[in-house]
Design a protein around this motif. Structure first.
Motif, PDB file in Angstrom:
ATOM      1  N   LEU A  14       0.839  -1.208   0.000  1.00 58.12           N
ATOM      2  CA  LEU A  14       0.000   0.000   0.000  1.00 58.12           C
ATOM      3  C   LEU A  14       0.871   1.253   0.000  1.00 58.12           C
ATOM      4  N   ILE A  18       0.653   4.216  -2.884  1.00 55.89           N
ATOM      5  CA  ILE A  18       0.338   5.621  -2.561  1.00 55.89           C
ATOM      6  C   ILE A  18       1.504   6.513  -2.980  1.00 55.89           C
ATOM      7  N   SER A  33      -9.013   8.896  -1.007  1.00 58.93           N
ATOM      8  CA  SER A  33      -9.018   7.442  -1.068  1.00 58.93           C
ATOM      9  C   SER A  33     -10.470   6.964  -1.146  1.00 58.93           C
ATOM     10  N   VAL A  51      -4.007   3.068   5.368  1.00 56.69           N
ATOM     11  CA  VAL A  51      -3.806   4.109   4.347  1.00 56.69           C
ATOM     12  C   VAL A  51      -3.525   5.456   5.009  1.00 56.69           C
ATOM     13  N   SER A  54       0.012   5.482   5.338  1.00 58.29           N
ATOM     14  CA  SER A  54       0.645   5.797   4.047  1.00 58.29           C
ATOM     15  C   SER A  54       0.504   7.280   3.712  1.00 58.29           C
ATOM     16  N   GLN A 227      -5.134   2.370  -5.806  1.00 56.18           N
ATOM     17  CA  GLN A 227      -4.469   2.295  -4.492  1.00 56.18           C
ATOM     18  C   GLN A 227      -4.406   0.845  -3.997  1.00 56.18           C
ATOM     19  N   TYR A 228      -5.367   0.025  -4.465  1.00 54.85           N
ATOM     20  CA  TYR A 228      -5.355  -1.384  -4.073  1.00 54.85           C
ATOM     21  C   TYR A 228      -4.405  -2.197  -4.957  1.00 54.85           C
TER      22      TYR A 228
END
Ligand SMILES: *Cc1c(COP(=O)(O)O)cnc(C)c1O
Length: 383
Positions: A14, A18, A33, A51, A54, A227-228
């Motif tokens: 992740l 990012i 997000s 996240v 991140s 993002q995944y």
């Protein structure tokens, strides 16, 4: 809790995604997000704190219940934007908690104004413009009404954004349609500005638009699938490769989905395997039964098409997917045992099963398969 399989979410993958996305867009563009659909099946509760680590603190959801879960899961106080549904009680909660929401019809604005007057608190709103997707969004007449209403009641609103959504920016077949949408959006924005309203942010881009049409990035991008670690389409990845010497996918999948062998058996030549007659054993087969089926989100579309990893080998899913089980052909694996790990999505040794590798049928299968991963499968954060 369902224990027939486990989902792992990787922090380092992740972080990588990012970082890549932020490098693409630069420091001046905010990254929202998108965590609708239970964070595309990854699990809101697991995904949000990760996240945040991140470096992302703005979240887009579809409905109020998801916004609530983001609030609960977040470490810091998050910025949350509801793009779709909220009923009257939920709108009250949103206004009280500075959660922003999209306005896509006049009634919704009237309702927000009503509540803001009662609560003596401003509504944080984003005006969604109908630009050609023909789903939600304000058409020209509705926009006129909404602008006037806001101008007459400025003290009750924070006009945080103006936005739209593109009807398929991941495919070049929609090039003309997307360009029309961009022009239409700019025209509506001009009208709003000329009448004296200045939204804080313009945001129109999903992952595909942000990559394929950089001018759609504006002040904020709404990034879901990338993002995944998945590309919105193969076309989008190819366009990214264009002109680059190193053709290396910069994204890492953050999800792994694992199970175990539940049963093993031999099947004679000439026998059919699983329901019906879709798979005929043309030689003696050794098969592994795995306790994951369509009720766990493993689509029946993958019957006789899917692949899993067992003992570092890629093997075929044979026969129809059942409600709770699937069958893998392990004839080629000499040393296979009950309880051996089975990778449904993810890596084992040098092999990898990505969602799309078992779904060349359509990229939409990526989104759908992820979003349908049941909430009751255990999810774990890993490095
Ligand atoms: C789902 C969604 C996005 C994110 O789309 P991705 O293709 O996953 O990046 C952005 N905007 C809206 C309105 C959405 O519904």
């Amino acid at each position: 809790m369902n224990t027939t399989s486990t989902i792992e979410i990787s922090q380092s993958a992740l972080d990588n995604n990012i970082k890549f996305l932020k490098e693409q867009f630069g420091p001046d563009i905010k990254l929202s997000s998108v965590v609708k659909g239970n964070a595309y099946g990854h699990g809101i509760e697991q995904f949000i704190p990760m996240v945040e680590k991140s470096g992302v603190h703005h979240f887009s959801v579809f409905s109020a219940d998801e916004a609530w879960r983001v609030f609960d899961a977040a470490i810091a106080v998050p910025e949350v934007m509801i793009m779709g549904w909220l009923d009257k009680d939920e709108m009250r909660w949103a206004i009280e908690n500075d959660v922003s929401f999209w306005i896509f019809d006049p009634e919704r604005l009237d309702q927000a104004l009503d509540l803001s007057k009662k609560l003596k608190r401003r509504s944080k709103i984003h005006l969604e413009i109908e630009t050609g997707m023909n789903r939600t969004g304000l058409d020209d007449t509705e926009l006129d009404y909404v602008i006037m209403k806001i101008l007459d009641n400025k003290e009750y609103f924070i006009l945080e954004g103006i936005c739209t959504h593109y009807a398929g920016a991941e495919s070049v077949a929609n090039f003309v349609r997307i360009n029309r949408q961009i022009s239409k959006f700019n025209k509506s924005l001009k009208k709003i500005n000329n009448l004296g309203l200045n939204p804080i942010m313009r945001h129109t881009a999903c992952s595909a638009a942000a990559m394929n049409y950089p001018r759609t990035r504006m002040e904020m991008v709404r990034i879901g699938i990338m993002q995944y670690g998945f590309w919105p389409s193969v076309e989008t990845l190819i366009q990214y490769y264009n002109g680059k010497i190193k053709k290396h996918d910069p994204l890492d999948r953050i999800i792994s989905w694992k199970s175990k062998i539940m049963s093993l058996k031999k099947v004679d030549e000439g026998e059919f395997i699983s329901y019906g007659t879709t798979y005929l054993a043309t030689e003696e087969k050794r098969i592994a039964i795995i306790p994951v089926g369509y009720s766990h989100g493993y689509s029946r579309i993958l019957s006789n098409k899917g692949r899993v990893l067992i003992n570092r080998q890629r093997v075929a899913v044979i026969g129809m997917i059942n409600m709770n089980m699937l069958i893998a052909d392990v004839t080629s694996i000499p040393d296979v045992h009950l309880g051996d790990e089975v990778i449904i999505i993810g890596k084992q040794g040098s092999q990898e099963i990505s969602v799309s590798s078992f779904s060349e049928i359509s990229n939409q299968v990526n989104y759908e398969l992820l979003a349908r991963l049941p909430e009751n499968i255990r999810r774990e954060s890993v490095v």
